[in-house]
Design an enzyme around this catalytic site. Structure first.
Site, PDB file in Angstrom:
ATOM      1  CB  VAL A  46      11.034  21.449   8.422  1.00  0.00           C
ATOM      2  CG1 VAL A  46       9.546  21.484   8.747  1.00  0.00           C
ATOM      3  CG2 VAL A  46      11.645  22.842   8.580  1.00  0.00           C
ATOM      4  CB  CYS A  47      11.547  16.252   6.839  1.00  0.00           C
ATOM      5  SG  CYS A  47      11.505  17.216   5.311  1.00  0.00           S
ATOM      6  N   PRO A  48      11.896  15.866   9.978  1.00  0.00           N
ATOM      7  CG  PRO A  48      13.955  15.977  11.073  1.00  0.00           C
ATOM      8  CD  PRO A  48      13.261  16.347   9.805  1.00  0.00           C
ATOM      9  CG  LEU A  51       7.871  11.986   8.630  1.00  0.00           C
ATOM     10  CD1 LEU A  51       7.668  13.274   7.873  1.00  0.00           C
ATOM     11  CD2 LEU A  51       8.927  11.132   7.976  1.00  0.00           C
TER      12      LEU A  51
END
Length: 186
Positions: A46-48, A51
């Site tokens: 999920v993080c990319p 960001l």
């Protein structure tokens, strides 16, 4: 206990931005608005997406006089490696703060001690270093940068105009002047 109205604690951290290792402190954040976005870890799922979403709106944040900072418990070296290898993260131009000791994550109350990772926390900090808004999610729930931008714009409006912003408020829309005349009328 709420973090609203709390000053950002003193800190000094390393980070990565635009091909360089940098140092970020609570003092270097002052004088402008800041959006500080904690996420669990580099090279995850999920993080990319989050960001990248922030990277796509980075210019809009800058137009508002706001610097964006992403923070994970990874090192600045891991941030660089991720930036060098991920097409999504290559778009990131804002500072990526390293928090390998978890000190910053603890200060913002997003540290998951048993995992050594941060929860998904988004914080809007005013130019004096005071937290004006924040939201914390479980790590499976991704955030939307446009909503963080809207909250930044609302926080700025409230500070500059002394009025309040109703649900779904956006710049140029009607705000409210708190008064006894509004009680029971909305």
């Amino acid at each position: 206990m709420s973090l609203i109205g709390k000053k950002v604690e003193e800190f000094k951290a390393k980070g990565y931005q635009n091909g360089d290792f940098i140092e970020i402190t609570n003092e270097s954040m002052k004088g402008k608005w800041a959006a500080v976005v904690f996420y669990p870890a580099d090279f995850t799922f999920v993080c990319p997406t989050e960001l990248e979403d922030l990277a796509n709106l980075y210019e809009e944040f800058k137009k508002e006089g706001c610097e964006v900072y992403s923070v994970s418990t990874d090192t600045e070296f891991v941030h660089k490696a991720w930036h060098d290898t991920s097409e999504r993260i290559k778009k990131v131009q804002y500072p990526m703060i390293a928090d390998p000791t978890g000190k910053l994550s603890r200060a913002f109350e997003v540290m998951i001690e048993e995992e050594g990772l941060a929860l998904r926390g988004s914080f809007i900090i005013d130019p004096e270093g005071v937290i004006q808004a924040y939201e914390v999610h479980a790590n499976g729930i991704g955030r939307e940068a446009s909503e963080l931008l809207r909250k930044l714009q609302a926080a700025k409006f409230v500070r500059e105009h002394g009025e309040v912003c109703p649900a779904k408020w956006k710049p140029g829309k009607e705000s409210l002047k708190p008064s006894i005349d509004l009680v029971g009328k909305l």
